[in-house]
Design a protein around this motif. Structure first.
Motif, short mmCIF file in Angstrom:
data_model
loop_
_atom_site.label_atom_id
_atom_site.label_comp_id
_atom_site.label_asym_id
_atom_site.label_seq_id
_atom_site.Cartn_x
_atom_site.Cartn_y
_atom_site.Cartn_z
N GLU A 37 0.82 -1.21 0.00
CA GLU A 37 0.00 0.00 0.00
C GLU A 37 0.86 1.26 0.00
OE1 GLU A 37 -3.40 0.62 0.13
OE2 GLU A 37 -3.80 -1.49 -0.31
N GLY A 38 2.17 1.10 0.24
CA GLY A 38 3.06 2.24 0.16
C GLY A 38 3.53 2.81 1.48
N TYR A 39 3.30 2.09 2.60
CA TYR A 39 3.72 2.58 3.90
C TYR A 39 5.16 2.18 4.20
CZ TYR A 39 -1.24 3.44 4.72
OH TYR A 39 -2.52 3.91 4.63
N THR A 40 5.83 2.99 5.00
CA THR A 40 7.16 2.67 5.50
C THR A 40 7.02 1.88 6.79
OG1 THR A 40 8.10 4.69 4.55
CG2 THR A 40 9.35 3.63 6.32
N LEU A 41 7.66 0.72 6.86
CA LEU A 41 7.51 -0.17 8.02
C LEU A 41 8.78 -0.16 8.88
CD1 LEU A 41 5.80 -3.31 6.38
CD2 LEU A 41 4.75 -1.22 7.26
N LEU A 42 8.59 0.01 10.17
CA LEU A 42 9.69 -0.01 11.13
C LEU A 42 9.56 -1.22 12.04
CD1 LEU A 42 9.15 3.07 10.32
CD2 LEU A 42 10.36 3.64 12.43
N MET A 43 10.64 -1.99 12.21
CA MET A 43 10.64 -3.06 13.21
C MET A 43 11.02 -2.46 14.55
SD MET A 43 13.05 -6.39 13.80
CE MET A 43 12.50 -7.46 12.48
N ASP A 44 10.06 -2.42 15.46
CA ASP A 44 10.29 -1.85 16.79
C ASP A 44 10.93 -2.89 17.70
OD1 ASP A 44 10.28 0.08 18.72
OD2 ASP A 44 8.17 -0.18 19.27
N ASP A 45 11.73 -2.44 18.66
CA ASP A 45 12.31 -3.30 19.70
C ASP A 45 13.21 -4.40 19.14
OD1 ASP A 45 10.89 -1.79 21.52
OD2 ASP A 45 9.20 -3.18 21.61
N PHE A 46 13.96 -4.10 18.08
CA PHE A 46 14.88 -5.11 17.53
C PHE A 46 15.89 -5.51 18.62
CE2 PHE A 46 18.79 -6.53 15.59
CZ PHE A 46 18.37 -7.36 14.57
N GLY A 47 16.05 -6.82 18.80
CA GLY A 47 16.98 -7.32 19.80
C GLY A 47 16.36 -7.65 21.14
N SER A 48 15.04 -7.42 21.27
CA SER A 48 14.40 -7.71 22.56
C SER A 48 13.93 -9.15 22.66
CB SER A 48 13.19 -6.77 22.77
OG SER A 48 12.20 -7.02 21.78
N GLY A 49 13.87 -9.86 21.52
CA GLY A 49 13.42 -11.25 21.52
C GLY A 49 14.43 -12.14 20.83
#
Length: 483
Positions: free
Chosen positions: A377-389
């Protein structure tokens, strides 16, 4: 005939007398048995009424969801019997009485991985084990989903922990799938207390034990009362908070280290109650995530973010994207894409200016498919909390993220040793080679800033630069920086 006013010494038909009854607690002090018997009679009447409805001359096709109604009737009957047995045990036993409430840790993941049919088998398996180990003065019930409760008499508290050990030994493994239970135990001090209050205390303890790494069994403590009252307050006031615009959008800036300027912001929810004052996220977010109200609050913040972006564009600032949180619950249905599209159209803003943060723990195929739809759809996606799991790298393979945000705890752990710094440097290098942008969260010291600068991570977010602030304050800061 004996009237309530004769027992209570007050006339319940008079408001002033009823107020005294409530204030002094005369009802529970003088006729708890009568009230409980009345409740049972009303439950029986309700059950008979529903049964009459299903057995009446109404045509079958006119009765919606008849199977579901039958299921509700059975559940109601089980709960009614359980409550009656619990009340009888409280009145008749000369021993102590305890409520043990427990659930299966990460049961949602079991359902996601193996299917709901397997999940139902697990619940039936636990019921069968309870049936084997519970004696005649121990009553059990599956309250809902994976939550169970046992009411039992006891002489010593050690008997209660021994019961949990016995059950753990029996249900720790089902068809090679490991199961871990979390137990909350409430030992009854006042047998005249309402069953609901006893159950609530056991439930509060069950939820509290999930924060412990040392044990899966916890006894109720008096300080849990405050948590119980807070939950009740949140649930009773959350709808009004949205309707009356008590929720506020705070913005935390994201900075470029090399240019020392604002390059974006994250939208966060704050709750300013007219009487209680500021209610912070750690007090209300876990509760509304659990009861599902998080969707309404997120929609509210999404719209506030879109409105703010529109104001920035109108003020000649078209280069400050705002990221909003998209929780797991949104990624389980199709509604979020429609809501986002309607907001983009309503405020006429470019999609790249509204960024979507998805927590790295939301990892299953359905979530990945939804993320792919959002990307298309054209949204920018951010992976939040990288490294917490434990699954960050797997999610990167399956989900089309544009940006990864390094978790604060991950950052803190990495900078305390040479090995950690090397690992952090490799994560940044990996992101660059995968053509992913990277943002470090929770940056609080100059040492962290210099380390990130040296390993090639330019974008940061944290108290070293700015705390979250009201949107008016952020807009003023942003406008000044751009000028």
């Amino acid at each position: 005939m004996i009237y309530c006013r004769d027992i209570l010494g007050k006339d319940i038909s008079k408001p002033q007398d009823m107020a005294v009854i409530r204030q002094e607690g005369l009802i529970l002090q003088k006729c708890p048995r009568a009230i409980n018997i009345s409740i049972e009679i009303l439950e029986d009447m309700l059950k008979d009424h529903l049964k009459d409805m299903t057995e009446s001359s109404i045509k079958p096709e006119d009765i919606p969801q008849n199977d579901e109604m039958e299921s509700v009737l059975k559940s109601m009957g089980r709960l009614r019997r359980f409550n009656r047995n619990a009340r009888n045990l409280l009145y008749s036993s000369s021993k102590g009485v305890a409520f043990i409430q427990f659930d299966i840790r990460k049961f949602k993941i079991i359902n996601d991985l193996y299917g709901e049919k397997f999940g139902d088998e697990v619940l039936d398996f636990i019921i069968s084990q309870l049936k084997e180990i519970c004696h005649s003065e121990q009553y059990y019930i599956n309250l809902h989903s994976d939550v169970f409760m046992v009411v039992t008499e006891y002489d010593r508290e050690e008997e209660l922990t021994e019961f949990t050990r016995q059950l753990d030994a029996r249900v720790s493994n089902y068809k090679n799938v490991k199961l871990q239970l979390s137990y909350g135990i409430y030992t009854v001090e006042d047998k005249k207390m309402e069953l609901r209050q006893m159950s609530d205390r056991a439930a509060m303890t069950r939820k509290a034990v999930k924060n412990s790494l040392l044990t899966n069994v916890l006894f109720y403590r008096e300080q849990f009362k405050e948590l119980l009252y807070n939950r009740k307050f949140i649930e009773e006031n959350m709808q009004a908070a949205v309707t009356e615009r008590q929720f506020m959008m705070y913005l935390q800036p994201k900075y470029s280290i090399s240019h020392n300027t604002i390059v974006g912001a994250e939208a966060l929810a704050r709750w300013r109650h007219p009487e209680r004052g500021m209610i912070y996220p750690d007090q209300f977010i876990p509760i509304i995530e659990e009861n599902g109200f998080i969707k309404k609050v997120d929609y509210y913040i999404w719209e506030e973010a879109c409105r703010f972006i529109r104001n920035c564009v109108d003020a000649g600032i078209p280069d400050c994207p705002v990221s909003v949180n998209v929780s797991r619950v949104h990624l389980k249905d199709n509604e979020c894409i429609q809501v986002l599209s309607e907001l983009i159209e309503k405020y006429d803003i470019p999609k790249p200016l509204l960024e979507l943060e998805i927590t790295e723990t939301a990892n299953d195929q359905q979530v990945s498919r939804k993320a792919m739809q959002l990307k298309e759809e054209g949204y920018t996606l951010l992976m939040d909390d990288f490294g917490s799991g434990y699954s960050s790298l797997n999610i990167l393979l399956e989900t089309p993220f544009d940006v990864i945000k390094l978790d604060k705890k991950f950052m803190d752990n990495m900078i305390v040793s040479d090995k950690g710094r090397i690992l952090l440097e490799q994560v940044v290098l990996m992101a660059n080679r995968l053509d992913l942008d990277i943002v470090a969260e929770g940056v609080e010291t100059k040492e962290q800033v210099e380390l990130l600068r040296n390993i090639g991570c330019d974008k940061v977010q944290g108290y070293y630069y700015d705390k979250p602030m009201p949107e008016e304050e952020f807009f003023k800061k942003l406008k000044g920086a751009r000028q």
